[in-house]
Design a protein around this motif. Sequence first.
Motif, PDB file in Angstrom:
ATOM      1  N   PRO A 113     -28.100  44.490  14.592  1.00  0.00           N
ATOM      2  CA  PRO A 113     -27.952  45.746  14.663  1.00  0.00           C
ATOM      3  C   PRO A 113     -26.962  46.520  13.464  1.00  0.00           C
ATOM      4  O   PRO A 113     -26.575  45.596  12.870  1.00  0.00           O
ATOM      5  CB  PRO A 113     -26.989  45.716  16.123  1.00  0.00           C
ATOM      6  CG  PRO A 113     -26.573  44.280  16.007  1.00  0.00           C
ATOM      7  CD  PRO A 113     -27.663  43.423  15.578  1.00  0.00           C
ATOM      8  N   ALA A 114     -26.700  47.661  13.610  1.00  0.00           N
ATOM      9  CA  ALA A 114     -25.945  48.338  12.427  1.00  0.00           C
ATOM     10  C   ALA A 114     -24.361  47.745  12.387  1.00  0.00           C
ATOM     11  O   ALA A 114     -23.975  47.343  13.525  1.00  0.00           O
ATOM     12  CB  ALA A 114     -25.730  49.980  12.621  1.00  0.00           C
ATOM     13  N   ALA A 115     -23.881  47.482  11.500  1.00  0.00           N
ATOM     14  CA  ALA A 115     -22.493  46.871  11.393  1.00  0.00           C
ATOM     15  C   ALA A 115     -21.363  47.603  11.974  1.00  0.00           C
ATOM     16  O   ALA A 115     -20.502  47.141  12.627  1.00  0.00           O
ATOM     17  CB  ALA A 115     -22.135  46.783   9.837  1.00  0.00           C
ATOM     18  N   GLU A 116     -21.545  48.954  12.017  1.00  0.00           N
ATOM     19  CA  GLU A 116     -20.794  49.959  12.678  1.00  0.00           C
ATOM     20  C   GLU A 116     -21.590  50.422  13.892  1.00  0.00           C
ATOM     21  O   GLU A 116     -22.618  51.178  13.722  1.00  0.00           O
ATOM     22  CB  GLU A 116     -20.167  50.893  11.871  1.00  0.00           C
ATOM     23  CG  GLU A 116     -19.154  50.342  10.818  1.00  0.00           C
ATOM     24  CD  GLU A 116     -18.592  51.274  10.174  1.00  0.00           C
ATOM     25  OE1 GLU A 116     -18.555  52.589  10.217  1.00  0.00           O
ATOM     26  OE2 GLU A 116     -17.756  50.888   9.277  1.00  0.00           O
ATOM     27  N   GLY A 117     -21.357  50.470  15.065  1.00  0.00           N
ATOM     28  CA  GLY A 117     -21.616  51.184  16.123  1.00  0.00           C
ATOM     29  C   GLY A 117     -21.486  52.679  16.053  1.00  0.00           C
ATOM     30  O   GLY A 117     -20.936  53.219  15.427  1.00  0.00           O
ATOM     31  N   GLY A 118     -22.273  53.290  17.108  1.00  0.00           N
ATOM     32  CA  GLY A 118     -22.132  54.761  17.234  1.00  0.00           C
ATOM     33  C   GLY A 118     -21.746  55.034  18.773  1.00  0.00           C
ATOM     34  O   GLY A 118     -21.485  54.266  19.530  1.00  0.00           O
ATOM     35  N   GLY A 119     -21.405  56.266  18.874  1.00  0.00           N
ATOM     36  CA  GLY A 119     -21.077  56.668  20.228  1.00  0.00           C
ATOM     37  C   GLY A 119     -19.710  56.187  20.372  1.00  0.00           C
ATOM     38  O   GLY A 119     -18.933  56.395  19.795  1.00  0.00           O
ATOM     39  N   ASP A 120     -19.194  55.379  21.687  1.00  0.00           N
ATOM     40  CA  ASP A 120     -17.992  54.998  21.815  1.00  0.00           C
ATOM     41  C   ASP A 120     -18.157  53.401  21.459  1.00  0.00           C
ATOM     42  O   ASP A 120     -17.074  52.896  21.910  1.00  0.00           O
ATOM     43  CB  ASP A 120     -17.752  55.141  23.380  1.00  0.00           C
ATOM     44  CG  ASP A 120     -18.528  54.382  24.088  1.00  0.00           C
ATOM     45  OD1 ASP A 120     -19.472  53.903  23.809  1.00  0.00           O
ATOM     46  OD2 ASP A 120     -18.215  54.488  25.579  1.00  0.00           O
ATOM     47  N   ALA A 121     -18.895  53.158  20.775  1.00  0.00           N
ATOM     48  CA  ALA A 121     -18.990  51.550  20.161  1.00  0.00           C
ATOM     49  C   ALA A 121     -18.579  51.583  18.846  1.00  0.00           C
ATOM     50  O   ALA A 121     -19.035  52.326  17.943  1.00  0.00           O
ATOM     51  CB  ALA A 121     -20.415  50.964  20.286  1.00  0.00           C
ATOM     52  N   ALA A 122     -17.316  50.537  18.484  1.00  0.00           N
ATOM     53  CA  ALA A 122     -16.991  50.376  17.176  1.00  0.00           C
ATOM     54  C   ALA A 122     -17.760  49.447  16.282  1.00  0.00           C
ATOM     55  O   ALA A 122     -17.850  49.495  15.311  1.00  0.00           O
ATOM     56  CB  ALA A 122     -15.594  49.909  17.242  1.00  0.00           C
ATOM     57  N   GLN A 123     -18.606  48.572  17.053  1.00  0.00           N
ATOM     58  CA  GLN A 123     -19.413  47.466  16.439  1.00  0.00           C
ATOM     59  C   GLN A 123     -20.281  46.973  17.177  1.00  0.00           C
ATOM     60  O   GLN A 123     -20.224  47.171  18.422  1.00  0.00           O
ATOM     61  CB  GLN A 123     -18.238  46.337  16.014  1.00  0.00           C
ATOM     62  CG  GLN A 123     -18.880  45.253  15.320  1.00  0.00           C
ATOM     63  CD  GLN A 123     -18.006  43.968  15.033  1.00  0.00           C
ATOM     64  OE1 GLN A 123     -16.835  44.072  15.438  1.00  0.00           O
ATOM     65  NE2 GLN A 123     -18.471  43.017  14.432  1.00  0.00           N
ATOM     66  N   ALA A 124     -21.569  46.417  16.688  1.00  0.00           N
ATOM     67  CA  ALA A 124     -22.737  45.856  17.672  1.00  0.00           C
ATOM     68  C   ALA A 124     -23.107  44.613  16.788  1.00  0.00           C
ATOM     69  O   ALA A 124     -22.921  44.441  15.716  1.00  0.00           O
ATOM     70  CB  ALA A 124     -23.666  46.927  17.735  1.00  0.00           C
ATOM     71  N   ARG A 125     -23.062  43.636  17.693  1.00  0.00           N
ATOM     72  CA  ARG A 125     -23.684  42.339  17.353  1.00  0.00           C
ATOM     73  C   ARG A 125     -24.389  41.481  18.239  1.00  0.00           C
ATOM     74  O   ARG A 125     -24.096  41.711  19.674  1.00  0.00           O
ATOM     75  CB  ARG A 125     -22.462  41.605  16.591  1.00  0.00           C
ATOM     76  CG  ARG A 125     -21.624  41.029  17.496  1.00  0.00           C
ATOM     77  CD  ARG A 125     -20.387  40.091  16.590  1.00  0.00           C
ATOM     78  NE  ARG A 125     -19.687  39.478  17.504  1.00  0.00           N
ATOM     79  CZ  ARG A 125     -18.804  38.594  17.106  1.00  0.00           C
ATOM     80  NH1 ARG A 125     -18.236  38.613  15.921  1.00  0.00           N
ATOM     81  NH2 ARG A 125     -18.054  37.873  18.029  1.00  0.00           N
ATOM     82  N   TRP A 126     -25.441  40.489  17.616  1.00  0.00           N
ATOM     83  CA  TRP A 126     -25.544  39.606  18.709  1.00  0.00           C
ATOM     84  C   TRP A 126     -24.779  38.439  18.574  1.00  0.00           C
ATOM     85  O   TRP A 126     -24.065  37.934  17.889  1.00  0.00           O
ATOM     86  CB  TRP A 126     -26.924  39.102  18.154  1.00  0.00           C
ATOM     87  CG  TRP A 126     -28.333  39.913  18.004  1.00  0.00           C
ATOM     88  CD1 TRP A 126     -28.544  40.686  16.817  1.00  0.00           C
ATOM     89  CD2 TRP A 126     -28.972  40.292  18.982  1.00  0.00           C
ATOM     90  NE1 TRP A 126     -29.456  41.573  17.241  1.00  0.00           N
ATOM     91  CE2 TRP A 126     -29.820  40.996  18.587  1.00  0.00           C
ATOM     92  CE3 TRP A 126     -28.905  40.071  20.669  1.00  0.00           C
ATOM     93  CZ2 TRP A 126     -30.775  41.960  19.603  1.00  0.00           C
ATOM     94  CZ3 TRP A 126     -29.935  40.561  21.380  1.00  0.00           C
ATOM     95  CH2 TRP A 126     -31.006  41.424  20.791  1.00  0.00           C
ATOM     96  N   VAL A 127     -24.502  37.949  20.121  1.00  0.00           N
ATOM     97  CA  VAL A 127     -23.326  36.855  20.220  1.00  0.00           C
ATOM     98  C   VAL A 127     -24.300  35.746  21.215  1.00  0.00           C
ATOM     99  O   VAL A 127     -24.855  36.105  21.982  1.00  0.00           O
ATOM    100  CB  VAL A 127     -22.177  37.316  21.174  1.00  0.00           C
ATOM    101  CG1 VAL A 127     -21.299  36.472  21.512  1.00  0.00           C
ATOM    102  CG2 VAL A 127     -21.665  38.857  20.384  1.00  0.00           C
TER     103      VAL A 127
END
Length: 242
Positions: A113-127
């Motif tokens: 995913p993008a390093a910085e999220g959009g909307g109300d997400a500051a970050q996205a990643r696979w965990v």
Amino acid sequence: MKGYDRHAYEPFAVTVDLAVFTVRGGALHVLLIRRGQEPYEGAWALPGGFLLPRESAEAAARRELAEETGLSEAVVASLHLEQLRTYSDPDRDPRMRVVSVAFAALVPDMPEPAAEGGGDAAQARWVPVGESGPLAFDHARILSDARSRIGAKLEYTCLATGFCPPEFTLGELQSVYETVWGTPLDRPNFRRKVLATPGFVEAVPGAARLTGGRGKPAALYRAGPATALHPPLLRPTEGIQK
């Protein structure tokens, strides 16, 4: 509508939440976002958000997934989302009464995913599943329910072959099951059940692959024409499958 007073009922909001899984580096991962605003600012959560007035739940799920993770519209549109269940506990969201429709998906070859999220997400990643720690809202419960659903899909569909190379060994296929189910399987029993299931896999004539050790090269297989498993390949209830 005559005789209907919409103000007689307390308003509430509807949201969507998504538990999207993939296998990365031999481990089951889930897609999470770090919340960029209250409530639960800074906490990890499943992607999701509020339905728009003229939007279906599935359309909202795909829109929110694209917005919050930066995954391309083509990737998001290609996902097979399965509606999991509805979560409606009165106090599940501190803002107001919120009912959430949750979706689950298990997909191969997912991009970062993008390093910085959009909307109300500051970050996205696979965990890695099991390493997510506390999640916002009731998302730990949704994640647990979604993993159970995905595990069940491997019992009665051929989904697992999609996480293998085009030509794979039965050991590689077994590894997918062990990764998703989180339990070791008995190798001879697994092999017997796979080969006895019509259309599950097809042998690649004359092909073999060294898999390490001193044993002979392992035979290679490809996905067969079946989409459902008859009989189902049931996961063990506890311990190693017998």
